[in-house]
Design a protein around this motif. Sequence first.
Motif, short mmCIF file in Angstrom:
data_model
loop_
_atom_site.label_atom_id
_atom_site.label_comp_id
_atom_site.label_asym_id
_atom_site.label_seq_id
_atom_site.Cartn_x
_atom_site.Cartn_y
_atom_site.Cartn_z
N ASN A 85 -2.76 -6.32 -8.86
CA ASN A 85 -2.23 -6.20 -7.50
C ASN A 85 -1.14 -7.23 -7.20
O ASN A 85 -0.29 -7.02 -6.33
CB ASN A 85 -3.36 -6.29 -6.48
CG ASN A 85 -4.22 -5.04 -6.48
OD1 ASN A 85 -3.80 -3.97 -6.93
ND2 ASN A 85 -5.44 -5.17 -5.98
N PHE A 128 0.48 -2.15 -1.99
CA PHE A 128 -0.07 -1.57 -3.22
C PHE A 128 -1.56 -1.83 -3.35
O PHE A 128 -2.32 -0.96 -3.78
CB PHE A 128 0.67 -2.18 -4.42
CG PHE A 128 0.12 -1.78 -5.75
CD1 PHE A 128 -0.75 -2.61 -6.45
CD2 PHE A 128 0.47 -0.58 -6.33
CE1 PHE A 128 -1.25 -2.26 -7.69
CE2 PHE A 128 -0.02 -0.20 -7.57
CZ PHE A 128 -0.88 -1.04 -8.26
N SER A 129 -1.99 -3.02 -2.99
CA SER A 129 -3.38 -3.41 -3.20
C SER A 129 -4.36 -2.59 -2.37
O SER A 129 -5.57 -2.68 -2.57
CB SER A 129 -3.57 -4.90 -2.91
OG SER A 129 -3.27 -5.17 -1.56
N ASN A 142 1.88 -5.44 -8.45
CA ASN A 142 2.06 -4.06 -7.97
C ASN A 142 2.14 -3.08 -9.13
O ASN A 142 2.98 -2.16 -9.14
CB ASN A 142 3.33 -3.95 -7.12
CG ASN A 142 3.17 -4.56 -5.75
OD1 ASN A 142 2.12 -5.13 -5.44
ND2 ASN A 142 4.19 -4.47 -4.94
N THR A 143 1.28 -3.25 -10.10
CA THR A 143 1.35 -2.46 -11.33
C THR A 143 -0.03 -1.93 -11.71
O THR A 143 -1.03 -2.65 -11.61
CB THR A 143 1.93 -3.29 -12.48
OG1 THR A 143 3.25 -3.75 -12.12
CG2 THR A 143 2.04 -2.47 -13.75
N ARG A 199 -5.41 -2.54 -13.10
CA ARG A 199 -4.32 -2.82 -12.16
C ARG A 199 -4.17 -4.31 -11.97
O ARG A 199 -5.14 -5.07 -12.11
CB ARG A 199 -4.57 -2.12 -10.82
CG ARG A 199 -5.76 -2.61 -10.04
CD ARG A 199 -6.06 -1.68 -8.87
NE ARG A 199 -4.98 -1.64 -7.91
CZ ARG A 199 -4.81 -0.65 -7.03
NH1 ARG A 199 -5.64 0.37 -7.01
NH2 ARG A 199 -3.80 -0.68 -6.17
N THR A 205 5.93 -1.12 -3.22
CA THR A 205 5.29 -1.18 -1.91
C THR A 205 4.54 -2.49 -1.77
O THR A 205 3.91 -2.95 -2.72
CB THR A 205 4.33 0.00 -1.70
OG1 THR A 205 3.62 -0.22 -0.46
CG2 THR A 205 3.33 0.12 -2.82
N ARG A 206 4.60 -3.07 -0.58
CA ARG A 206 3.89 -4.33 -0.34
C ARG A 206 2.40 -4.11 -0.10
O ARG A 206 1.63 -5.07 -0.11
CB ARG A 206 4.50 -5.03 0.88
CG ARG A 206 5.93 -5.47 0.68
CD ARG A 206 6.48 -6.17 1.92
NE ARG A 206 7.86 -6.61 1.73
CZ ARG A 206 8.56 -7.24 2.66
NH1 ARG A 206 8.02 -7.51 3.84
NH2 ARG A 206 9.80 -7.59 2.41
#
Length: 118
Positions: free
Chosen positions: A74, A29-30, A77-78, A72, A26-27
Amino acid sequence: QVQLVEFGGGLVQAGGSLRLSCAASTRTFSRYVMGWFRQAPGKERKIVAAINWSGGSTYYEDSVKGRFTISRDNDKNTVYLQMNSLKFEDTAVYYCAVAPTGSSYEYWGQGTQVTVSS
């Protein structure tokens, strides 16, 4: 729709360490609260740790405090779960999940098995 894929499970001796990773497709995610859950055989799925969008706020279930660290990245995305001083009772399938609204976890990964030998 958010897809989550976990990596890093395996078999480890008690006292050892593992790092789990969860990649999100997903764009945005942050923006999301992310969590790690686990489910042992015959038991309910329970939250282990959670982290807010910036990483500035975290939550840990009492039994893992001081041993597990959630973090995380960002840009990637992990979300990660560093697990140290593993115990036999940490054996479970570990799932990552995302809470798009911050109040409930709506998307889940497929899970990764962590087995700690005593």
